[in-house]
Design a protein around this motif. Structure first.
Motif, PDB file in Angstrom:
ATOM      1  N   ARG A   1     -74.647  74.117  -1.593  1.00  0.00           N
ATOM      2  CA  ARG A   1     -73.616  73.276  -2.188  1.00  0.00           C
ATOM      3  C   ARG A   1     -73.953  71.798  -1.994  1.00  0.00           C
ATOM      4  NH1 ARG A   1     -67.696  74.732  -0.835  1.00  0.00           N
ATOM      5  NH2 ARG A   1     -67.887  75.857  -2.773  1.00  0.00           N
ATOM      6  N   GLY A   2     -73.829  71.029  -3.036  1.00  0.00           N
ATOM      7  CA  GLY A   2     -74.107  69.596  -2.983  1.00  0.00           C
ATOM      8  C   GLY A   2     -75.505  69.231  -3.413  1.00  0.00           C
ATOM      9  N   MET A   3     -76.412  70.167  -3.529  1.00  0.00           N
ATOM     10  CA  MET A   3     -77.796  69.889  -3.942  1.00  0.00           C
ATOM     11  C   MET A   3     -77.897  70.053  -5.458  1.00  0.00           C
ATOM     12  SD  MET A   3     -79.579  69.285  -1.172  1.00  0.00           S
ATOM     13  CE  MET A   3     -81.274  69.680  -1.462  1.00  0.00           C
ATOM     14  N   THR A   4     -78.646  69.165  -6.086  1.00  0.00           N
ATOM     15  CA  THR A   4     -78.825  69.264  -7.534  1.00  0.00           C
ATOM     16  C   THR A   4     -80.187  69.822  -7.902  1.00  0.00           C
ATOM     17  OG1 THR A   4     -79.560  66.972  -7.569  1.00  0.00           O
ATOM     18  CG2 THR A   4     -77.230  67.389  -8.019  1.00  0.00           C
ATOM     19  N   SER A   5     -81.122  69.740  -6.979  1.00  0.00           N
ATOM     20  CA  SER A   5     -82.440  70.321  -7.228  1.00  0.00           C
ATOM     21  C   SER A   5     -83.062  70.711  -5.896  1.00  0.00           C
ATOM     22  CB  SER A   5     -83.347  69.330  -7.963  1.00  0.00           C
ATOM     23  OG  SER A   5     -83.726  68.296  -7.088  1.00  0.00           O
ATOM     24  N   ILE A   6     -84.150  71.468  -5.952  1.00  0.00           N
ATOM     25  CA  ILE A   6     -84.792  71.878  -4.706  1.00  0.00           C
ATOM     26  C   ILE A   6     -85.892  70.917  -4.283  1.00  0.00           C
ATOM     27  CG2 ILE A   6     -84.249  74.297  -4.946  1.00  0.00           C
ATOM     28  CD1 ILE A   6     -87.083  74.712  -6.057  1.00  0.00           C
ATOM     29  N   ASN A   7     -86.158  69.887  -5.098  1.00  0.00           N
ATOM     30  CA  ASN A   7     -87.175  68.896  -4.776  1.00  0.00           C
ATOM     31  C   ASN A   7     -86.538  67.815  -3.914  1.00  0.00           C
ATOM     32  OD1 ASN A   7     -89.329  67.241  -4.648  1.00  0.00           O
ATOM     33  ND2 ASN A   7     -89.493  66.869  -6.850  1.00  0.00           N
ATOM     34  N   THR A   8     -86.825  67.820  -2.612  1.00  0.00           N
ATOM     35  CA  THR A   8     -86.233  66.845  -1.696  1.00  0.00           C
ATOM     36  C   THR A   8     -87.248  65.833  -1.177  1.00  0.00           C
ATOM     37  OG1 THR A   8     -86.634  68.340   0.154  1.00  0.00           O
ATOM     38  CG2 THR A   8     -84.476  68.472  -0.922  1.00  0.00           C
ATOM     39  N   LYS A   9     -88.443  65.814  -1.736  1.00  0.00           N
ATOM     40  CA  LYS A   9     -89.492  64.905  -1.285  1.00  0.00           C
ATOM     41  C   LYS A   9     -89.157  63.474  -1.710  1.00  0.00           C
ATOM     42  CE  LYS A   9     -94.489  64.566  -1.323  1.00  0.00           C
ATOM     43  NZ  LYS A   9     -95.726  65.091  -1.882  1.00  0.00           N
ATOM     44  N   LYS A  10     -89.177  62.544  -0.747  1.00  0.00           N
ATOM     45  CA  LYS A  10     -88.888  61.152  -1.067  1.00  0.00           C
ATOM     46  C   LYS A  10     -90.127  60.499  -1.669  1.00  0.00           C
ATOM     47  CE  LYS A  10     -85.200  60.048   2.108  1.00  0.00           C
ATOM     48  NZ  LYS A  10     -84.723  59.107   3.093  1.00  0.00           N
ATOM     49  N   ARG A  11     -89.903  59.720  -2.667  1.00  0.00           N
ATOM     50  CA  ARG A  11     -90.994  58.996  -3.322  1.00  0.00           C
ATOM     51  C   ARG A  11     -91.016  57.563  -2.818  1.00  0.00           C
ATOM     52  NH1 ARG A  11     -92.317  63.605  -4.704  1.00  0.00           N
ATOM     53  NH2 ARG A  11     -91.795  64.511  -6.699  1.00  0.00           N
ATOM     54  N   ARG A  12     -92.196  57.011  -2.611  1.00  0.00           N
ATOM     55  CA  ARG A  12     -92.328  55.623  -2.211  1.00  0.00           C
ATOM     56  C   ARG A  12     -92.298  54.740  -3.445  1.00  0.00           C
ATOM     57  NH1 ARG A  12     -96.442  53.657   2.277  1.00  0.00           N
ATOM     58  NH2 ARG A  12     -95.052  54.025   3.996  1.00  0.00           N
ATOM     59  N   GLN A  13     -91.538  53.641  -3.341  1.00  0.00           N
ATOM     60  CA  GLN A  13     -91.511  52.704  -4.460  1.00  0.00           C
ATOM     61  C   GLN A  13     -92.738  51.807  -4.388  1.00  0.00           C
ATOM     62  OE1 GLN A  13     -87.811  50.583  -4.121  1.00  0.00           O
ATOM     63  NE2 GLN A  13     -86.779  52.013  -5.508  1.00  0.00           N
ATOM     64  N   LYS A  14     -93.238  51.454  -5.542  1.00  0.00           N
ATOM     65  CA  LYS A  14     -94.368  50.531  -5.577  1.00  0.00           C
ATOM     66  C   LYS A  14     -93.855  49.133  -5.305  1.00  0.00           C
ATOM     67  CE  LYS A  14     -97.128  53.226  -8.725  1.00  0.00           C
ATOM     68  NZ  LYS A  14     -97.732  53.348 -10.044  1.00  0.00           N
ATOM     69  N   LYS A  15     -94.583  48.382  -4.466  1.00  0.00           N
ATOM     70  CA  LYS A  15     -94.156  47.045  -4.099  1.00  0.00           C
ATOM     71  C   LYS A  15     -94.447  46.075  -5.234  1.00  0.00           C
ATOM     72  CE  LYS A  15     -94.275  47.918   0.708  1.00  0.00           C
ATOM     73  NZ  LYS A  15     -95.030  48.103   1.852  1.00  0.00           N
ATOM     74  N   GLN A  16     -93.495  45.184  -5.442  1.00  0.00           N
ATOM     75  CA  GLN A  16     -93.608  44.177  -6.500  1.00  0.00           C
ATOM     76  C   GLN A  16     -94.649  43.132  -6.099  1.00  0.00           C
ATOM     77  OE1 GLN A  16     -91.779  44.137  -9.388  1.00  0.00           O
ATOM     78  NE2 GLN A  16     -90.832  46.089  -8.828  1.00  0.00           N
TER      79      GLN A  16
END
Length: 119
Positions: free
Chosen positions: A7-22
């Motif tokens: 309950r509360g999960m929308t997908s099974i992919n929980t891997k955090k992605r790193r944002q590219k630095k500006q």
């Protein structure tokens, strides 16, 4: 059988992605680090500082000798004397509406109070 999500999960992919630095991120970070250093709150400065909450435990041993105290225990007072009516004017008590107790005087007729209660 189908695969269900918690309950509360929308997908099974929980891997955090790193944002590219500006572009210019390094310059902004250096400017911010300098600003923190000037104020003495940079993480490198805080690690070296002695941790202190500011709260001190007072020394009660030193203060107790200067204050005078009394070791006198007062006697326990006994039961008070019950106040008793010693006059001769009031001859009794009458109960009126809603348990209201009124004194009956020497000159008044108790029957009046009995009739008031019934009305």
């Amino acid at each position: 059988m189908t695969m269900h999500l918690v309950r509360g999960m929308t997908s099974i992919n929980t891997k955090k992605r790193r944002q590219k630095k500006q572009p210019g991120h390094a310059a902004l970070k250096a400017k911010h680090d300098k600003w923190l250093m000037d104020r003495g709150v940079h993480p490198s400065q805080l690690k070296k500082a002695e941790k202190d909450s500011g709260a001190r435990i007072p020394d009660y041993a030193a203060a107790s000798s200067t204050i005078k105290t009394s070791d006198v225990v007062t006697p326990i007072a006994g039961k008070r004397k019950v106040q008793e009516y010693s006059g001769d004017y009031i001859t009794g008590l009458a109960t009126m509406h809603k348990s209201n107790t009124v004194p009956v005087g020497r000159g008044s007729d108790p029957k009046i109070y009995a009739q008031m209660r019934r009305n």
